[in-house]
Every structure is written in C-alpha cells, then in structure tokens.
Design a protein around this motif. Structure first.
Motif, PDB file in Angstrom:
ATOM      1  N   SER A   1       7.330   4.889   9.896  1.00 43.07           N
ATOM      2  CA  SER A   1       7.809   3.506   9.886  1.00 43.07           C
ATOM      3  C   SER A   1       6.741   2.552  10.400  1.00 43.07           C
ATOM      4  O   SER A   1       6.509   1.481   9.818  1.00 43.07           O
ATOM      5  N   LEU A   2       6.066   2.927  11.498  1.00 40.75           N
ATOM      6  CA  LEU A   2       5.022   2.070  12.048  1.00 40.75           C
ATOM      7  C   LEU A   2       3.844   1.955  11.101  1.00 40.75           C
ATOM      8  O   LEU A   2       3.304   0.847  10.892  1.00 40.75           O
ATOM      9  N   ARG A   3       3.459   3.072  10.495  1.00 36.97           N
ATOM     10  CA  ARG A   3       2.299   3.042   9.596  1.00 36.97           C
ATOM     11  C   ARG A   3       2.550   2.162   8.380  1.00 36.97           C
ATOM     12  O   ARG A   3       1.695   1.338   8.005  1.00 36.97           O
ATOM     13  N   GLN A   4       3.706   2.274   7.767  1.00 30.75           N
ATOM     14  CA  GLN A   4       4.001   1.462   6.591  1.00 30.75           C
ATOM     15  C   GLN A   4       4.154  -0.025   6.950  1.00 30.75           C
ATOM     16  O   GLN A   4       3.727  -0.904   6.195  1.00 30.75           O
ATOM     17  N   PHE A   5       4.767  -0.291   8.095  1.00 28.46           N
ATOM     18  CA  PHE A   5       4.932  -1.688   8.513  1.00 28.46           C
ATOM     19  C   PHE A   5       3.584  -2.330   8.852  1.00 28.46           C
ATOM     20  O   PHE A   5       3.311  -3.473   8.473  1.00 28.46           O
ATOM     21  N   GLN A   6       2.712  -1.599   9.556  1.00 33.34           N
ATOM     22  CA  GLN A   6       1.388  -2.136   9.869  1.00 33.34           C
ATOM     23  C   GLN A   6       0.564  -2.343   8.601  1.00 33.34           C
ATOM     24  O   GLN A   6      -0.201  -3.305   8.495  1.00 33.34           O
ATOM     25  N   ARG A   7       0.724  -1.436   7.644  1.00 36.68           N
ATOM     26  CA  ARG A   7      -0.011  -1.599   6.377  1.00 36.68           C
ATOM     27  C   ARG A   7       0.462  -2.835   5.629  1.00 36.68           C
ATOM     28  O   ARG A   7      -0.335  -3.563   5.032  1.00 36.68           O
ATOM     29  N   TRP A   8       1.776  -3.087   5.648  1.00 37.67           N
ATOM     30  CA  TRP A   8       2.315  -4.284   4.997  1.00 37.67           C
ATOM     31  C   TRP A   8       1.836  -5.550   5.702  1.00 37.67           C
ATOM     32  O   TRP A   8       1.522  -6.557   5.053  1.00 37.67           O
ATOM     33  N   LEU A   9       1.754  -5.525   7.041  1.00 33.23           N
ATOM     34  CA  LEU A   9       1.291  -6.696   7.781  1.00 33.23           C
ATOM     35  C   LEU A   9      -0.175  -7.009   7.496  1.00 33.23           C
ATOM     36  O   LEU A   9      -0.584  -8.184   7.474  1.00 33.23           O
ATOM     37  N   ALA A  10      -0.995  -5.966   7.280  1.00 35.56           N
ATOM     38  CA  ALA A  10      -2.427  -6.178   7.089  1.00 35.56           C
ATOM     39  C   ALA A  10      -2.771  -6.698   5.704  1.00 35.56           C
ATOM     40  O   ALA A  10      -3.889  -7.208   5.495  1.00 35.56           O
ATOM     41  N   GLU A  11      -1.857  -6.588   4.756  1.00 36.12           N
ATOM     42  CA  GLU A  11      -2.139  -7.039   3.394  1.00 36.12           C
ATOM     43  C   GLU A  11      -2.074  -8.565   3.307  1.00 36.12           C
ATOM     44  O   GLU A  11      -1.344  -9.214   4.072  1.00 36.12           O
ATOM     45  N   PRO A  12      -2.860  -9.173   2.375  1.00 34.37           N
ATOM     46  CA  PRO A  12      -2.768 -10.622   2.169  1.00 34.37           C
ATOM     47  C   PRO A  12      -1.392 -10.974   1.596  1.00 34.37           C
ATOM     48  O   PRO A  12      -0.783 -10.134   0.915  1.00 34.37           O
ATOM     49  N   PRO A  13      -0.862 -12.136   1.838  1.00 35.09           N
ATOM     50  CA  PRO A  13      -1.490 -13.260   2.569  1.00 35.09           C
ATOM     51  C   PRO A  13      -1.245 -13.218   4.064  1.00 35.09           C
ATOM     52  O   PRO A  13      -1.604 -14.160   4.770  1.00 35.09           O
ATOM     53  N   ARG A  14      -0.646 -12.158   4.594  1.00 35.09           N
ATOM     54  CA  ARG A  14      -0.310 -12.134   6.021  1.00 35.09           C
ATOM     55  C   ARG A  14      -1.543 -11.881   6.874  1.00 35.09           C
ATOM     56  O   ARG A  14      -1.771 -12.584   7.851  1.00 35.09           O
TER      57      ARG A  14
ATOM     58  N   GLU B   1      -2.225  -9.793   9.110  1.00 35.59           N
ATOM     59  CA  GLU B   1      -1.862  -9.660  10.523  1.00 35.59           C
ATOM     60  C   GLU B   1      -2.352  -8.316  11.033  1.00 35.59           C
ATOM     61  O   GLU B   1      -1.915  -7.258  10.570  1.00 35.59           O
ATOM     62  N   LEU B   2      -3.273  -8.358  12.008  1.00 36.96           N
ATOM     63  CA  LEU B   2      -3.884  -7.143  12.530  1.00 36.96           C
ATOM     64  C   LEU B   2      -3.441  -6.822  13.951  1.00 36.96           C
ATOM     65  O   LEU B   2      -3.875  -5.812  14.516  1.00 36.96           O
ATOM     66  N   ARG B   3      -2.594  -7.651  14.527  1.00 39.03           N
ATOM     67  CA  ARG B   3      -2.104  -7.364  15.882  1.00 39.03           C
ATOM     68  C   ARG B   3      -1.144  -6.178  15.869  1.00 39.03           C
ATOM     69  O   ARG B   3      -0.491  -5.903  14.860  1.00 39.03           O
ATOM     70  N   GLN B   4      -1.045  -5.506  17.017  1.00 40.23           N
ATOM     71  CA  GLN B   4      -0.024  -4.486  17.172  1.00 40.23           C
ATOM     72  C   GLN B   4       1.339  -5.176  17.218  1.00 40.23           C
ATOM     73  O   GLN B   4       1.470  -6.286  17.737  1.00 40.23           O
TER      74      GLN B   4
END
Length: 575
Positions: free
Chosen positions: A144-157, A159-162
């Motif tokens: 769950s964390l890996r997929q959510f962090q991957r979605w956050l890092a994609e444009p246009p978001r 987002e690289l914060r934890q």
C-alpha cells in the motif's frame, strides 16, 4: 600546608542531608585515594555512613588546626584508619543491613536466584518487534505504501515527501484521489475489498510512524472516507464485491473422492501426509498456512479419556487472533481428535502410522511436524520422510494440488479445509459460540459468515419454490443429516437425551405443522388428535403454547340487551 590551601580544599568536601559525603576529583589527587570507591564497597547504611562522614570531617578539621602541615601524609594517616575501621564494622555486622538495600544490585553480594540480563541494542529491539508482526499484514502495508508513494511521485503531483510528513488537509485530498484513480495493470477496476485494503494499509503505515491523526476515525480525513464509500457503491453496482475468489468448503462427497482416488490414505507417504494435514486442519480448526507451518511434533500428544477412548490433543502456539498480547487470549479448551473403529478415517490411527514412519531424530518436541518425503529411501525402509521440514510452498498448496489431481470443482485452497470445519458444524446444528471455541475466531459473527447453504440445499429450496413434482433424492442434504443425528445419539458417551413425551391435544381437530431443526430435518408433518406424537426432537428448543379449548365446552355468549326509554318531547304533551 597553608591555611589558604585548606580553605580551598575544604570546599571540595560536601556533606549531604542523609549523612553521605561526596568527594570531587581534585580531592582524590589531594588525599591519594578515592573516597567514593572505598565507600561504595559498603552496604551504604545510613547510620554508619553518617558516622563516617562526621569522623572524616573532624579529622580534616583537626589537621587544619595544626600550625605546620607540609606533609599531606599526615591527613591520610588520620583519615585512613577511620575509613578502615568503619568498613570492617559494616562487613562484620550484616544484620544491620536494611531489607531494601539487600536487594540492591550494587551491594556486592551474589544471588543465584536473581535474573540475568542481555545487552540489547536499539536496532535489535526494532528488528525483534518487526519480526513478530504478521507477515501478510507487513506485506500488505508495504504494498500500500509503495503504490501510494509511486502515485504521489508522478506528475503533476511530483510529491516526494514521506506521507507522515504531509499535513492532514493535503494528505486527505491525496488519499481520496488515489483511491478514485487506481486501476489494475490491464486497466480494469479492483474489487471493493482491495480498495479498502489499500486504505487500511496506509493507515497502518501512518500509525507506525506516529502520525498524529487516524485516517479511519478522525474528522480531518472525512473526505477520503466518503470517496472510498462512494467508490465501493459504484463497484457494487457494476457487479463486483461478491468475492469471486473466495475458497469453497469440501463436501462429504468430495472428501470421499479424495480417498477413492488415492489422494488420502495410510499406505503411502504422500497419501499419509495429505491425510494428516487434512485431519489437523479440519478437526483442530487450524489455519492452512502459518499455523500448520509452526506446528511442532511436541504440540500434539496422544492421550486417553476416562472411558478408555484414545484421542490426540493439540497445544496451541501463536495464532492470528491469539497472540498473548492480552491475558484473555486463551482457548477455552485444547482441540482433540478422537479415535473410532473405522481405520480408514480414524485420525488417531493415521497419527500413529505417521509416527512410525518418521526418523527417530525428528521425534523431538521441537522437531517440525510436517516432513519432506524421502523419495530415495531404500526398498523396504519404514522411514518414509526426510530429517528436514516440508517445503513452505508445498505445504501452502497441499489442498490446491489435491483438488487438481482429484478433479474437484470450484476454488479449493488450504482455507477450504478450515471453512469445512465451520460449515459442517453449522449445518449439523452446533451453536456458533461452541464452534468459535474450536475455530478460535475472535468474533462469533465471523463464524456466522460460514453459515451458507450448500449447493444441494439450494437445489432443495429451488424445487420447493418451483413446485417440482419429482424432486431428486437429496440424501446428503436431508438423509445424511438424519443419519448423523441418530449416530450422535447412539455414540454419545454421556447420559441419553430425554425425548419429549407426546402432548395430548385438548381438542380433536387435525393440526398440520412442519417443525425443522437447524439442520433442515423434517421431524413432524401431520398430527391428528395428538401434537408431536412419536416425534424425536434434537438440538432444538421448542416452546408450545396452547390456548385452545374444547368445542363442546363452548357456549354462546349472552346477548347484550339495551334498555329503551321513552322520549318525552315536551311537558305539555305528557298531559
């Protein structure tokens, strides 16, 4: 030594309120020995320590009054005898030691009954806590964390914060958008429970990192919860959410097929291994994966009850719902498998055969219970198994492999065996609370979820509703239940159950009724003159309330009479 020197050095000696004394490092250099080291050898008795500190102070003051003190050895000569005398006095009088200081670890006494301690680092402590977590839960959280962090890092978001460093308002918006946009690799929709699993995994990750809010309960995350609920409704409207991948229980016919086609038995190592696993999972109510993997040979022991009947008893280890985190997480009883005369299906006989074919060194209490098959054994050797545990993948797919080789229909996994336990007992009329004690479910509602009609019961219901004039004989749905109920009375070791006597009807009318037990057995169909005559009622509480009366005693109720009074229209008319 001058007076000024003593004025400066006397400041280094401090007398505490309890009578103790502290000497700083400079005083050690002055007097040539360590006061603190000497006094620490004593038991620190308040009285002795007070006298010691006063004597030391008086000695130093006496030395200070001397006119010529060029040699500091004079101070040591005056102080050392006082300390030596006090130490000897304390050592020679142990009866003066108080109780609480006898248990002090600094008292210098050795006690064989005291516990020992290991040196544990912070890293070892964290690794220990992580290692005791459920592996499947940890895996879901990481996914769950890996997929959510991957979605956050994609444009246009971008987002690289934890996620635990994001403020609640932003995180709530991100979680809602993530659950609304996620799809499978082929672009299709996930099942509703999968989305909920992602949501719960994100929450576990935040809690582990001490995030100040809960995305499940706190109002700051109400929007993301509403998105999840609305998405589940949408998916349900599309026909999802019916759990198509749920495991199906084994029927009586399917277990018979496993025996007939040589998948279970006691005449070969593979058959015996399958049979032992099936017995442990169904009769003990074990979970097919982890609980069977951690099973040890010493966890199951053979015993005999008061009636001389043999049985094997299971001693539970760590389970999914019983982790010993609470003192109440204990089974009500130890599960048992009892012996019977049919050796083909007798669990105790299979256990004895399994014990005979194990290597001697693998019969220790901590030896793995399930062993790998020795395919290279010598002809005639009675040691069928290796001195190593059965492979994890092989153990996790035992039921699936048996189902494929036997040609069983439906989805069959290791969980099918545990599901068979609850389903068969529920269909036989056993109370859910009693089943819960065997299956070790945390909530009784989890047991009720297994109360689903079998395929044959559904067929029977369909014939009733469609008025089928020639319904097929459903021996497994009705006749088999009747046979099991009769056997339960015959084989019962306790006192026989009382059978209700016929209840005399107070009237001679014909009464038709259909009384059924929880297992669907029709007990009474038609009764004329007497209710429940010659009926045997088992496992079903019945309350009969009879408010009828005899027809001969019925007399017509008296008619109510109404009094008629003349109406006087006027006073003049009466004259």
């Amino acid at each position: 030594m001058s007076d000024d020197l003593f004025d400066d050095d006397l400041d280094l000696l401090t007398l505490t309120q309890n009578g103790y004394f502290d000497v700083v490092e400079q005083s050690n250099e002055l007097f040539g020995f360590d006061f603190e080291e000497e006094v620490s050898q004593t038991d620190q008795i308040h009285t002795d320590a007070s006298e010691l500190s006063v004597d030391i102070a008086n000695s130093i003051l006496d030395c200070h009054q001397q006119e010529t003190m060029n040699d500091t050895g004079n101070i040591i000569n005056n102080v050392n005898p006082v300390i030596t005398e006090t130490l000897n006095c304390t050592t020679q009088n142990p009866e003066n030691i108080v109780d609480e200081q006898e248990n002090n670890i600094n008292c210098g006494k050795s006690n064989a009954n005291n516990p020992t301690f290991l040196n544990i680092t912070d890293e070892e402590k964290e690794n220990f806590v992580t290692g005791m977590k459920n592996k499947n839960t940890v895996k879901k959280t990481e996914t769950s964390l890996r997929q959510f962090q991957r979605w956050l890092a994609e444009p246009p978001r971008n987002e690289l914060r934890q996620i635990w460093n994001i403020i609640p308002t932003e995180l709530d918006n991100f979680i809602g958008s993530f659950l609304l946009s996620i799809r499978k690799a082929d672009g299709s929709e996930y099942e509703p429970d999968t989305l909920t699993s992602y949501h719960r995994g994100i929450d576990r990750c935040l809690r582990e990192n001490k995030y100040p809010h809960s995305i499940i309960t706190d109002k700051e995350f109400a929007t993301s919860r509403q998105v999840l609920a609305s998405k589940r409704k949408e998916l349900k409207g599309k026909g999802k959410g019916n759990r198509p991948n749920a495991a199906e229980p084994l029927t009586v016919n399917e277990r018979q097929m496993l025996r007939e086609k040589g998948l279970t038995g006691t005449d070969s190592p593979k058959k015996l291994l399958n049979l032992i696993w099936l017995n442990n999972t169904v009769l003990f109510g074990l979970r097919g994966g982890n609980e069977n993997r951690q099973l040890r040979w010493g966890d199951i022991k053979i015993k005999t009850n008061d009636h001389g009947r043999e049985y094997i008893e299971y001693n539970e280890r760590l389970t999914k719902t019983r982790t010993a985190e609470k003192t109440t997480e204990v089974r009500h009883f130890s599960p048992k498998q009892f012996a019977h005369d049919t050796l083909e299906t007798c669990p105790v006989y299979a256990y004895k055969v399994f014990a005979q074919h194990r290597p001697t060194e693998m019969c220790q209490p901590e030896s793995p219970f399930y062993l790998g098959i020795n395919y290279k054994r010598l002809p005639g050797s009675d040691k069928w198994y290796k001195s190593q545990p059965l492979g994890e993948h092989t153990l996790n797919t035992l039921m699936k492999t048996m189902a494929i080789e036997c040609g069983l229909q439906g989805k069959k996994t290791n969980h099918s065996a545990r599901k068979t336990t609850c389903t068969d007992l529920l269909h036989s009329g056993i109370a859910p609370t009693t089943i819960q004690q065997l299956s070790a479910h945390r909530n009784v509602q989890s047991v009720n979820n297994y109360a689903k009609a079998s395929c044959e019961m559904q067929e029977h219901m369909s014939d009733i509703l469609s008025h089928n004039p020639n319904p097929p004989k459903l021996k497994n749905a009705i006749q088999m239940c009747q046979t099991q109920s009769k056997q339960s009375l015959t084989n019962s070791t306790g006192p026989p159950r009382q059978i209700l006597a016929p209840v005399q009807s107070p009237f001679n009318a014909t009464v038709s009724s259909n009384i059924r037990t929880m297992s669907g057995i029709e007990l009474v169909s038609t009764h004329t003159g007497q209710i429940l005559q010659n009926a045997r009622l088992m496992n079903c509480p019945i309350t009969i309330i009879n408010k009828s009366v005899k027809t001969d005693d019925i007399s017509p109720s008296p008619k109510r009479r109404r009094r008629i009074c003349p109406v006087i229209e006027s006073d003049s008319g009466s004259e």
